[in-house]
Enzyme design. Structure first.
Site, PDB file in Angstrom:
ATOM      1  N   LYS A  99       0.827  -1.210   0.000  1.00 56.45           N
ATOM      2  CA  LYS A  99       0.000   0.000   0.000  1.00 56.45           C
ATOM      3  C   LYS A  99       0.853   1.248   0.000  1.00 56.45           C
ATOM      4  CE  LYS A  99      -3.928  -0.981   2.784  1.00 56.45           C
ATOM      5  NZ  LYS A  99      -4.288  -0.782   4.165  1.00 56.45           N
ATOM      6  N   PHE A 100       1.911   1.201   0.773  1.00 57.61           N
ATOM      7  CA  PHE A 100       2.780   2.368   0.845  1.00 57.61           C
ATOM      8  C   PHE A 100       3.766   2.391  -0.313  1.00 57.61           C
ATOM      9  CE2 PHE A 100       7.049   3.802   2.306  1.00 57.61           C
ATOM     10  CZ  PHE A 100       6.811   5.152   2.185  1.00 57.61           C
ATOM     11  N   ASN A 232      19.556   3.873   7.225  1.00 58.83           N
ATOM     12  CA  ASN A 232      19.812   2.774   8.153  1.00 58.83           C
ATOM     13  C   ASN A 232      19.072   3.028   9.476  1.00 58.83           C
ATOM     14  OD1 ASN A 232      20.944   0.399   9.092  1.00 58.83           O
ATOM     15  ND2 ASN A 232      23.030   0.972   8.492  1.00 58.83           N
ATOM     16  N   PHE A 233      19.054   2.007  10.314  1.00 56.30           N
ATOM     17  CA  PHE A 233      18.512   2.100  11.673  1.00 56.30           C
ATOM     18  C   PHE A 233      17.042   2.510  11.717  1.00 56.30           C
ATOM     19  CE2 PHE A 233      23.144   2.939  11.946  1.00 56.30           C
ATOM     20  CZ  PHE A 233      23.480   1.712  12.490  1.00 56.30           C
ATOM     21  N   LEU A 234      16.271   1.981  10.787  1.00 61.45           N
ATOM     22  CA  LEU A 234      14.818   2.098  10.883  1.00 61.45           C
ATOM     23  C   LEU A 234      14.379   1.166  12.011  1.00 61.45           C
ATOM     24  CD1 LEU A 234      11.853   2.547   9.967  1.00 61.45           C
ATOM     25  CD2 LEU A 234      12.226   0.775   8.248  1.00 61.45           C
ATOM     26  N   LYS A 243       1.368  -0.224  13.167  1.00 59.22           N
ATOM     27  CA  LYS A 243       0.497   0.948  13.193  1.00 59.22           C
ATOM     28  C   LYS A 243       0.766   1.860  12.017  1.00 59.22           C
ATOM     29  CE  LYS A 243       0.241   1.119  18.254  1.00 59.22           C
ATOM     30  NZ  LYS A 243      -1.045   0.420  18.360  1.00 59.22           N
ATOM     31  N   ARG A 244       1.468   1.338  11.016  1.00 58.37           N
ATOM     32  CA  ARG A 244       1.786   2.098   9.800  1.00 58.37           C
ATOM     33  C   ARG A 244       2.663   3.320  10.101  1.00 58.37           C
ATOM     34  NH1 ARG A 244       1.028  -1.162   5.875  1.00 58.37           N
ATOM     35  NH2 ARG A 244       1.136   0.615   4.470  1.00 58.37           N
ATOM     36  N   THR A 246       5.970   3.082   9.926  1.00 59.23           N
ATOM     37  CA  THR A 246       7.111   3.000   8.995  1.00 59.23           C
ATOM     38  C   THR A 246       6.949   3.952   7.803  1.00 59.23           C
ATOM     39  OG1 THR A 246       7.452   0.724   9.677  1.00 59.23           O
ATOM     40  CG2 THR A 246       8.512   1.394   7.629  1.00 59.23           C
ATOM     41  N   THR A 268      19.152  -1.333   2.487  1.00 55.01           N
ATOM     42  CA  THR A 268      19.132  -2.794   2.353  1.00 55.01           C
ATOM     43  C   THR A 268      18.122  -3.368   3.320  1.00 55.01           C
ATOM     44  OG1 THR A 268      20.861  -2.968   4.025  1.00 55.01           O
ATOM     45  CG2 THR A 268      21.581  -3.035   1.736  1.00 55.01           C
ATOM     46  N   LEU A 511      26.220  -1.038   6.344  1.00 59.37           N
ATOM     47  CA  LEU A 511      26.360  -1.483   7.728  1.00 59.37           C
ATOM     48  C   LEU A 511      25.057  -2.041   8.283  1.00 59.37           C
ATOM     49  CD1 LEU A 511      28.377   1.591   8.993  1.00 59.37           C
ATOM     50  CD2 LEU A 511      29.277  -0.600   8.197  1.00 59.37           C
TER      51      LEU A 511
END
Ligand code: COA
Length: 511
Positions: A99-100, A232-234, A243-244, A246, A268, A511
Site C-alpha cells: 500500500k505504501f 539505516n537504523f529504521l 500501526k503504519r 514505517t 538494504t 552497515l
C-alpha cells in the site's frame, strides 16, 4: 539464526547446510494483505523475468515436473518469485500488496518484464520548491525529534532503542547490538547531517520510540555518479508495531533529504520490497565453533562430533602474508587509490572521498571508545608499495536468555582491494584472496571474534566456500530509492551458491 524475522537479513544465521532450516520470513507482517487472490497472480512474461532474477526459485522449479511447476507458478505471488524462498514456506502469505511502497518512486516488480531496455536514471524529478517544509503529523501522543548524536545522552537513547527493539531472529534468540561507538562511526561520517537522524518521542514521557537515520555519500551506478543518502537504523518500539508508522518515518526522512537537495537513497533489508536492484546471500565462518554451538547459532551436524567441528574450523595462530600490518593514517592515500580502482570494477559501488576513507577505515584509539573497524594493508617488503588491503567491522548480537553467553562477537567483512584484481587473471586473484582472507580470519580470531560474516558481493565468491564459510539462510536485498537501473548481479547462481560468473555487481557494503 535460521529464519530471520530480521528485516535486515543480517543477524547471525545458522549455515543452511547444517541447520537445514526453512528460509526467512519477510516479516513485514503488516496485516495489509487486502489484494484479491486473482490480482496476486503474476502474468507469464513478468513471472519469467522475475524467475530470471531469482536463481533459487528457478532451481526449485527446474526440479519439479512440468505441470506441478506451472501450477506452482500460477499460484505464486510476486514476493515469492523474488525471494526464491520455498514455495511451501511462510512467505506465501506475505506481501500481497504494498500500500505504501506502490506510492513511492521505486521500480515496480514488472519493470523487469518490459520489452524495452531499462532506461537508467531518476524515476521522479523532484522540484525543491514543491517539497513540504513541515513533517506529516504523527500518531496522537507522539512527536518528531532530531537526534543530536554528539550529545552522549541522545546517543545512548538511540543505542537503547536499538538494543531493545532492533533486528532479531524469528526465535528471539539473538538481537543486533550496535555499540555506541558503532553508532557514532556509522552516523557521523563526512558530511553527516543532524536533520537526518530522525526520532519519534512519546510526548509525555519524552521516551525515544522510533528512529530512521541517513548519512550522505555518492554512488556509482554503472558509471553514473549519484548523490545519495544511505538509510539505516529504521526501528520502531515493539509496542508501536503494525500501526503504519514505517511509511510516516520513511516519508519524513525522504522529505528531509529532498529539502537538502538529495533525491536518491540506498538501503538494504532482508524483506522483499519493490524492487531489489540486487540480492546477495550471507555466509558465516565459525571462529569459535564451540561458543556458536553453545549459543544455538551453529548446530552439530548429523554424524559429526564437537571435537571434529572444532578441528574443522581451526585456524593457524599467525598470518602468512609478508608485509601485512595494521593500516595507519600514512596509508590513506595508497588505500584510497587502490580501493578506488578496485571499486570501479563493480556495477554498483561507493565513490569514496579521501575523508571517507579516513573515517570509515582508519581506527584511531580513543579513551572509552570501543574499536569498531579493523583495517590492514600489505606493504611490499621491497618496494614499500601498498599492494592489498582488507578490513572488517565489529557488530555484536545479544544472546537472549542464555545462561552461559551474553553476546556473539561477529566480524563483518568490510572493504578490501588487491592489485592482483587488475591482472585479469581470475586464478591469480582467487589465490591471492584465499591467502588474504584466511589472514583476515586469523586476525579476527586474534581479536576474539566468534564468527566472521560475509556476503556474496565483491569478489567474495572466489573464496567463501574454500575458506569454510557456511551458507546462511538469509538474503540481503539492495534497494535504490528514486533511481532505476537494470538488475545488478549478487554473486550467486541458480543454485543460490556463490558463482564467479555472477561477480562484478555489488561493490558496496552497507552497515
Ligand atoms: C521494520 C519495522 C520498522 C516495521 O514496522 P511495522 O510496525 O511492522 O510496520 P508498519 O505498520 O509501521 O509499516 C508497514 C509498512 O512498512 C513497510 N516495511 C516494513 N519493513 C520495512 C523495511 N525494513 N524497509 C522498508 N519498508 C518496510 C511494509 O512493507 C509496509 O508497507 P507496504 O504497505 O507498502 O507493504 C519494525 O518491524 C522494526 O522496528 N523491526 C526491527 C528493526 C528492523 O527490522 N528494522 C529494519 C531494518 S532494514
Amino acid at each position: 539464526m535460521s529464519d530471520q524475522k530480521d528485516s535486515k537479513g543480517k543477524t547471525p544465521q545458522r549455515p543452511e547446510n547444517e541447520s537445514g532450516s526453512a528460509s526467512g520470513d519477510g516479516a513485514t507482517g503488516s496485516g495489509n494483505d487486502n489484494r484479491s487472490n486473482e490480482s496476486k497472480t503474476v502474468p507469464k512474461n513478468v513471472a519469467e523475468s522475475l524467475i530470471e532474477m531469482n536463481p533459487a526459485l528457478k532451481n526449485e522449479l527446474v526440479s519439479m515436473d512440468k505441470d506441478k511447476a506451472a501450477n506452482a507458478l500460477r499460484n505464486m505471488d510476486i514476493s515469492q518469485l523474488l525471494t526464491g524462498l520455498s514455495m511451501g514456506g511462510k512467505n506465501q502469505k506475505d506481501m500481497a500488496s504494498y500500500k505504501f511502497w506502490q506510492t513511492q518512486p521505486v521500480p515496480r516488480f514488472d519493470d523487469q518484464a518490459a520489452k524495452a531496455p531499462i532506461a537508467q536514471g531518476p524515476i521522479k524529478i523532484i522540484k525543491p520548491d514543491e517539497v513540504s517544509k513541515t513533517p506529516d503529523p504523527l500518531l496522537e501522543g507522539f512527536e518528531w525529534c532530531t537526534l543530536d548524536l554528539t550529545n552522549e545522552t541522545e546517543l545512548r537513547e538511540l543505542y537503547e532503542l536499538l538494543n531493545n527493539h532492533y533486528v532479531e531472529d524469528d526465535n528471539a534468540m539473538f538481537r543486533f547490538s550496535y555499540s555506541q561507538s558503532f553508532l557514532h562511526w556509522a552516523l557521523m561520517s563526512p558530511g553527516w547531517k543532524k536533520e537526518w537522524h530522525v526520532g519519534v518521542r512519546a510526548t509525555k514521557s519524552r521516551k525515544l520510540v522510533a528512529s530512521i537515520c541517513g548519512v550522505p555519500t555518492e554512488l556509482r551506478v554503472r558509471g553514473e555518479r549519484i548523490k545519495v543518502t544511505e538509510i539505516n537504523f529504521l526501528c520502531i518500539h515493539k509496542k508501536l508495531r503494525s500501526k503504519r508508522l514505517t511509511p510516516v518515518l520513511i516519508k519524513e526522512i525522504t522529505r528531509r533529504c529532498y529539502v537538502n537537495g538529495i533525491f536518491q537513497a540506498i538501503y538494504t533489508g532482508g524483506v522483499i520490497l519493490p524492487t531489489p536492484v540486487s540480492s546477495c546471500r550471507y555466509y558465516h565462518r565459525a571462529l569459535d565453533w564451540l561458543k556458536l554451538y553453545e549459543v544455538g547459532f551453529s548446530p552439530l551436524p548429523h554424524g559429526s562430533t564437537k571435537a571434529r567441528q572444532i578441528t574443522k574450523n581451526h585456524l593457524p595462530s599467525n598470518t602468512s602474508t609478508p608485509g601485512l600490518r595494521a593500516m595507519e593514517v600514512k596509508d590513506i592515500d595508497a588505500v584510497y587509490d587502490l580501493l578506488e580502482r578496485y571499486m570501479r570494477r563493480f556495477d554498483l559501488n561507493q565513490a569514496f572521498t579521501r575523508d571517507e576513507i579516513e573515517h570509515w577505515l582508519v581506527y584511531k584509539e580513543q579513551p572509552g571508545k570501543e574499536q569498531v573497524v579493523w583495517s590492514y594493508v600489505v606493504e611490499d617488503p621491497e618496494t614499500h608499495k601498498i599492494t592489498d588491503f582488507v578490513s572488517f567491522y565489529n557488530l555484536e548480537s545479544t544472546v537472549i536468555d542464555n545462561p552461559k553467553h551474553e553476546a556473539v562477537r561477529a566480524a563483518y567483512l568490510y572493504y578490501y582491494a588487491t592489485e592482483t584484481a587488475f591482472t585479469d587473471n581470475t586464478k591469480a586473484l582467487k589465490d591471492r584472496l584465499l591467502v588474504l582472507m584466511n589472514d583476515a580470519l586469523i586476525l579476527a580470531k586474534q581479536a576474539h571474534f566468534d564468527v566472521f560474516n560475509a556476503l556474496t558481493l565483491h569478489d567474495n565468491p572466489l573464496f567463501l566456500e574454500q575458506l569454510k564459510f557456511g551458507a546462511g539462510d538469509g538474503q540481503l536485498h539492495f534497494y535504490l530509492y528514486n533511481y532505476r537501473t537494470a538488475p545488478v548481479p549478487g554473486g550467486i547462481n541458480d543454485k543460490n551458491l556463490p558463482d564467479e560468473k555472477k561477480m562484478g555487481g555489488v561493490g558496496i557494503v552497507m552497515l
